[in-house]
Design a protein around this motif. Structure first.
Motif, PDB file in Angstrom:
ATOM      1  N   GLN A   1     -12.066 -10.048  13.637  1.00 52.72           N
ATOM      2  CA  GLN A   1     -12.331  -8.688  13.284  1.00 52.72           C
ATOM      3  C   GLN A   1     -12.375  -7.598  14.030  1.00 52.72           C
ATOM      4  OE1 GLN A   1     -13.349  -8.121   9.399  1.00 52.72           O
ATOM      5  NE2 GLN A   1     -12.146  -6.199   8.731  1.00 52.72           N
TER       6      GLN A   1
ATOM      7  N   ASN B   1     -11.671  -3.963  15.473  1.00 58.06           N
ATOM      8  CA  ASN B   1     -11.995  -2.771  15.746  1.00 58.06           C
ATOM      9  C   ASN B   1     -12.571  -1.999  16.535  1.00 58.06           C
ATOM     10  OD1 ASN B   1     -11.400  -3.929  12.635  1.00 58.06           O
ATOM     11  ND2 ASN B   1     -13.661  -3.895  11.715  1.00 58.06           N
TER      12      ASN B   1
ATOM     13  N   GLN C   1     -15.142   0.430   6.411  1.00 57.11           N
ATOM     14  CA  GLN C   1     -15.054  -0.523   7.925  1.00 57.11           C
ATOM     15  C   GLN C   1     -14.515  -0.224   8.334  1.00 57.11           C
ATOM     16  OE1 GLN C   1     -17.344  -3.462   8.116  1.00 57.11           O
ATOM     17  NE2 GLN C   1     -19.193  -2.398   8.048  1.00 57.11           N
ATOM     18  N   GLN C   2     -13.107  -0.557   7.628  1.00 55.06           N
ATOM     19  CA  GLN C   2     -11.842  -0.777   8.531  1.00 55.06           C
ATOM     20  C   GLN C   2     -11.038   0.560   8.643  1.00 55.06           C
ATOM     21  OE1 GLN C   2      -9.507  -4.138   9.165  1.00 55.06           O
ATOM     22  NE2 GLN C   2      -8.296  -3.802  10.450  1.00 55.06           N
TER      23      GLN C   2
ATOM     24  N   THR D   1      -7.792   3.177   8.872  1.00 57.86           N
ATOM     25  CA  THR D   1      -6.069   2.820   9.537  1.00 57.86           C
ATOM     26  C   THR D   1      -6.097   4.083   9.101  1.00 57.86           C
ATOM     27  OG1 THR D   1      -6.174   1.789   7.162  1.00 57.86           O
ATOM     28  CG2 THR D   1      -6.252   0.699   8.702  1.00 57.86           C
ATOM     29  N   LEU D   2      -4.809   4.551  10.358  1.00 59.36           N
ATOM     30  CA  LEU D   2      -4.170   5.630   9.379  1.00 59.36           C
ATOM     31  C   LEU D   2      -4.068   6.187   8.176  1.00 59.36           C
ATOM     32  CD1 LEU D   2      -1.061   6.133  11.962  1.00 59.36           C
ATOM     33  CD2 LEU D   2      -3.752   8.105  10.846  1.00 59.36           C
ATOM     34  N   ALA D   3      -3.637   5.000   7.608  1.00 64.23           N
ATOM     35  CA  ALA D   3      -3.471   5.170   6.130  1.00 64.23           C
ATOM     36  C   ALA D   3      -4.214   5.360   5.201  1.00 64.23           C
ATOM     37  CB  ALA D   3      -3.122   3.304   5.862  1.00 64.23           C
TER      38      ALA D   3
ATOM     39  N   ALA E   1      -4.733   9.794   6.515  1.00 63.13           N
ATOM     40  CA  ALA E   1      -3.428  10.467   6.808  1.00 63.13           C
ATOM     41  C   ALA E   1      -3.036  11.107   5.440  1.00 63.13           C
ATOM     42  CB  ALA E   1      -2.156   9.551   6.849  1.00 63.13           C
TER      43      ALA E   1
ATOM     44  N   GLN F   1       9.844  12.624   2.786  1.00 63.27           N
ATOM     45  CA  GLN F   1       8.551  12.418   1.826  1.00 63.27           C
ATOM     46  C   GLN F   1       8.640  11.235   3.173  1.00 63.27           C
ATOM     47  OE1 GLN F   1       8.063  13.628  -1.512  1.00 63.27           O
ATOM     48  NE2 GLN F   1       7.094  15.475  -0.806  1.00 63.27           N
TER      49      GLN F   1
ATOM     50  N   MET G   1       0.835  -1.398   0.055  1.00 64.97           N
ATOM     51  CA  MET G   1       0.074  -0.131  -0.181  1.00 64.97           C
ATOM     52  C   MET G   1       0.945   1.076   0.213  1.00 64.97           C
ATOM     53  SD  MET G   1      -3.531  -0.024   2.144  1.00 64.97           S
ATOM     54  CE  MET G   1      -4.162   1.756   2.097  1.00 64.97           C
ATOM     55  N   GLU G   2       2.516   1.071  -0.665  1.00 63.62           N
ATOM     56  CA  GLU G   2       2.601   2.075  -1.051  1.00 63.62           C
ATOM     57  C   GLU G   2       2.437   3.579  -1.564  1.00 63.62           C
ATOM     58  OE1 GLU G   2       6.965   3.205   0.016  1.00 63.62           O
ATOM     59  OE2 GLU G   2       5.649   1.809   1.207  1.00 63.62           O
ATOM     60  N   GLN G   3       1.949   4.291  -1.223  1.00 63.03           N
ATOM     61  CA  GLN G   3       1.525   5.764  -1.697  1.00 63.03           C
ATOM     62  C   GLN G   3       2.248   7.150  -2.371  1.00 63.03           C
ATOM     63  OE1 GLN G   3      -2.147   6.021   1.476  1.00 63.03           O
ATOM     64  NE2 GLN G   3      -3.860   6.085  -0.306  1.00 63.03           N
ATOM     65  N   ASP G   4       1.779   7.359  -2.965  1.00 63.57           N
ATOM     66  CA  ASP G   4       3.171   8.325  -3.265  1.00 63.57           C
ATOM     67  C   ASP G   4       2.145   9.902  -2.924  1.00 63.57           C
ATOM     68  OD1 ASP G   4       4.201  10.057  -4.231  1.00 63.57           O
ATOM     69  OD2 ASP G   4       4.335  10.045  -7.092  1.00 63.57           O
ATOM     70  N   LEU G   5       3.053  10.315  -2.122  1.00 63.15           N
ATOM     71  CA  LEU G   5       2.891  11.258  -0.840  1.00 63.15           C
ATOM     72  C   LEU G   5       3.242  12.571  -1.862  1.00 63.15           C
ATOM     73  CD1 LEU G   5       2.095   9.891   1.729  1.00 63.15           C
ATOM     74  CD2 LEU G   5      -0.109  10.882   0.277  1.00 63.15           C
TER      75      LEU G   5
ATOM     76  N   LYS H   1       6.878   8.239   4.581  1.00 66.03           N
ATOM     77  CA  LYS H   1       5.246   8.487   4.307  1.00 66.03           C
ATOM     78  C   LYS H   1       4.081   7.622   5.387  1.00 66.03           C
ATOM     79  CE  LYS H   1       6.845   7.880  -0.126  1.00 66.03           C
ATOM     80  NZ  LYS H   1       7.238   6.756  -0.980  1.00 66.03           N
ATOM     81  N   ALA H   2       3.212   7.066   5.444  1.00 66.08           N
ATOM     82  CA  ALA H   2       2.452   6.912   6.674  1.00 66.08           C
ATOM     83  C   ALA H   2       2.629   5.370   5.858  1.00 66.08           C
ATOM     84  CB  ALA H   2       0.756   7.814   6.364  1.00 66.08           C
ATOM     85  N   LYS H   3       2.054   4.490   6.921  1.00 61.26           N
ATOM     86  CA  LYS H   3       2.515   2.771   6.689  1.00 61.26           C
ATOM     87  C   LYS H   3       1.102   2.478   7.287  1.00 61.26           C
ATOM     88  CE  LYS H   3       7.285   1.708   5.986  1.00 61.26           C
ATOM     89  NZ  LYS H   3       7.999   1.783   6.990  1.00 61.26           N
ATOM     90  N   PRO H   4      -0.068   1.702   6.272  1.00 63.34           N
ATOM     91  CA  PRO H   4      -1.011   1.316   6.695  1.00 63.34           C
ATOM     92  C   PRO H   4      -0.723   0.121   8.269  1.00 63.34           C
ATOM     93  CG  PRO H   4       0.170  -0.398   5.139  1.00 63.34           C
ATOM     94  CD  PRO H   4       1.013   0.891   5.072  1.00 63.34           C
ATOM     95  N   VAL H   5      -1.463   0.413   9.445  1.00 62.14           N
ATOM     96  CA  VAL H   5      -1.608   0.394  10.811  1.00 62.14           C
ATOM     97  C   VAL H   5      -2.406  -1.148  10.709  1.00 62.14           C
ATOM     98  CG1 VAL H   5      -1.458   0.297  12.881  1.00 62.14           C
ATOM     99  CG2 VAL H   5      -0.525   2.320  11.540  1.00 62.14           C
ATOM    100  N   VAL H   6      -1.641  -2.369  11.080  1.00 58.96           N
ATOM    101  CA  VAL H   6      -2.854  -3.269  10.404  1.00 58.96           C
ATOM    102  C   VAL H   6      -2.421  -3.908  12.170  1.00 58.96           C
ATOM    103  CG1 VAL H   6      -3.435  -5.556  10.052  1.00 58.96           C
ATOM    104  CG2 VAL H   6      -2.560  -3.749   8.581  1.00 58.96           C
TER     105      VAL H   6
END
Lengths: 224, 253
Positions: free
Chosen positions: B163, B167, A160-161, A163-165, A168, B34, A1-5, B37-42
């Motif tokens: 899940q 949540n 639903q779920q 996350t910060l991603a 952000a 940069q 899920m790398e995003q170009d920011l 980067k925000a990494k998805p927090v799971v």
């Protein structure tokens, strides 16, 4: 899920409203920098002219020849010289008609006052624009940010779920608008303050010169 | 006076062009920032049923040991059957001498017939044993299949519950990686959660309470009610009482 920011992608992905606000801010920044550069040039030119004219004026030469020299020069007289020219023109015109000396002095002073207010007008040109940009562009940027965050949270509510991603990027995108607002506002505010201080000091100098010149003319009128 | 328009315009365009170029190409300082980067927090929380594994293991082992011990008891009775026909021939020879009619050949024939009957009996028995074994094997296989199916169903519900709970779980700032708390949960067939209690705490009261709140906050798990209606046995076995292990692995500290 790398995003170009990177900032470019953030701007291109922003909503239309936020993009419009960003465009307004870019325009404001462009215009304010144009105004700043113009003012810097104008004030430095006025300073140069004032120094040159003061040196010439107090060198003890004849006022008539000074006036003639100024007329031969190309272009309009700027700053102190224009005040001198307005006052001297009025003086020589009235003196020829042999009018009462007090009336001559009054006419001269009035002419100089007009010249001073015209100079002031020249100097403070586009300063109100800088003040407007400086005071409103942070708010415009903030509006863009608030709008962007609203959209981002609206989207968040449908996920639903969370996350910060998911939050952000939207917030980061929205904050670009505030950053742009501040980038436009800071130079505008700084230069507005600097130019208005300069304007005050120039006005003081011009008024002093007008007083000195009128006392010179007064001496000439009453000696005669 | 023309310079008062041209030069500021050029200065302005140059400045903004420079800023735009910096944004497009990127300065080392900017590109460094940069990298944050925000990494998805799971949040990873697993439904670990500590009590169930033994119970899950039970249905499987019974299936395996059964085929082994059962044939033995079945085989043993046969040797008992064998002696029965054996005593028979003994009394027979006794009455035989009385009539003295049957010759040695007749006796021999009788013996042969008895032997043949015995062999046939044994063969039939062996076949029976074989059949029984096959049936048992098939039954064991079927039960194993059913157990597998059930395990799949259960694991899908486990994931769902994990899940849901995850949540709903907001961890205190004092939560650290490596902490774990096990919560015992009791539910009703309607999916309602009756009680939740800490079985094994992490030592951090706030963390334990957050886990409890996460479970109690669910109130009712409607999907569990559905499962109870569809497959009551699986529900009773796995979800009437179960344990849930909270174990954050995604925290920075």
């Amino acid at each position: 899920m790398e995003q170009d920011l990177s900032i470019i992608t953030l701007i291109s992905q922003a909503s239309l409203f936020v993009q419009a606000i960003m465009a307004i801010l870019v325009l404001a920044s462009l215009l304010s920098w144009y105004a700043i550069a113009q003012r810097v040039m104008y004030f430095s030119m006025a300073e140069r002219e004032m120094k040159r004219f003061e040196a010439q004026f107090w060198s003890g030469g004849d006022l008539n020849t000074l006036y003639q020299e100024g007329s031969n020069k190309q272009g309009l007289a700027v700053g102190m010289e224009s005040i001198f020219r307005a006052g001297f023109k009025e003086f020589s015109r009235m003196a020829q008609r042999n009018i009462d000396s007090d009336a001559v002095m009054e006419g001269c002073q009035r002419a100089m006052r007009v010249a001073i207010s015209r100079e002031e007008e020249h100097m403070e040109k586009s300063l109100p624009f800088l003040a407007t940009v400086g005071s409103t562009s942070p708010y415009i940027g903030l509006l863009g940010t608030v709008w962007g965050i609203m959209g981002s949270f609206h989207g968040l509510a449908q996920v639903q779920q969370a996350t910060l991603a998911t939050v952000a990027p939207g917030i980061s995108e929205a904050l670009v608008a505030t950053a742009m607002g501040l980038i436009a506002a800071i130079p505008a505010v700084m230069s507005y303050n600097r130019f208005s201080a300069k304007l005050d000091s120039y006005m003081g100098k011009y008024e002093t010169f007008a007083d000195e010149f009128s006392s010179l003319l007064h001496r000439q009128v009453h000696v005669r | 006076m023309q310079g008062f328009r041209l030069i500021p315009a050029m200065v302005t365009l140059l400045l903004h062009g420079l800023v735009a170029a910096v944004l497009l190409i990127g300065l080392p300082g900017i590109s460094d920032s940069q990298e944050l980067k925000a990494k998805p927090v799971v949040i990873q929380a697993k439904l670990v049923i500590d009590k169930v594994p033994p119970s899950r293991a039970k249905p499987a082992p019974p299936a395996k040991p059964k085929p082994a011990p059962k044939p033995k008891p079945v085989v043993k009775p046969k040797p008992e059957v064998k002696p029965k026909p054996a005593p028979k021939p003994k009394p027979k020879p006794k009455p035989a001498p009385k009539p003295k009619g049957p010759t040695a050949e007749e006796i021999r024939q009788k013996k042969a017939a008895e032997k043949a009957a015995e062999e046939a009996k044994q063969r039939a028995l062996q076949e029976q044993i074989r059949k029984q074994q096959q049936e048992e094997l098939a039954a064991a296989l079927a039960s194993e299949d059913a157990a597998l199916e059930e395990a799949e169903l259960v694991s899908s519900y486990e994931q769902l519950i994990a899940q849901l709970v995850t949540n709903n779980w907001s961890r205190p700032p004092s939560a650290r990686n490596g902490m774990s708390v096990t919560v015992a949960i009791r539910t009703l067939p309607t999916g309602e959660i009756i009680s939740a209690s800490v079985v094994k705490g992490s030592g951090n009261e706030a963390f334990d309470q957050s886990a409890l709140r996460a479970v109690k906050g669910l109130g009712e798990i409607a999907e569990l009610g559905e499962l109870a209606q569809q497959n009551r046995a699986a529900y009773e076995r796995k979800f009437r009482h179960f344990q849930f292990k909270f174990e954050p692995t995604d925290l920075r500290r």
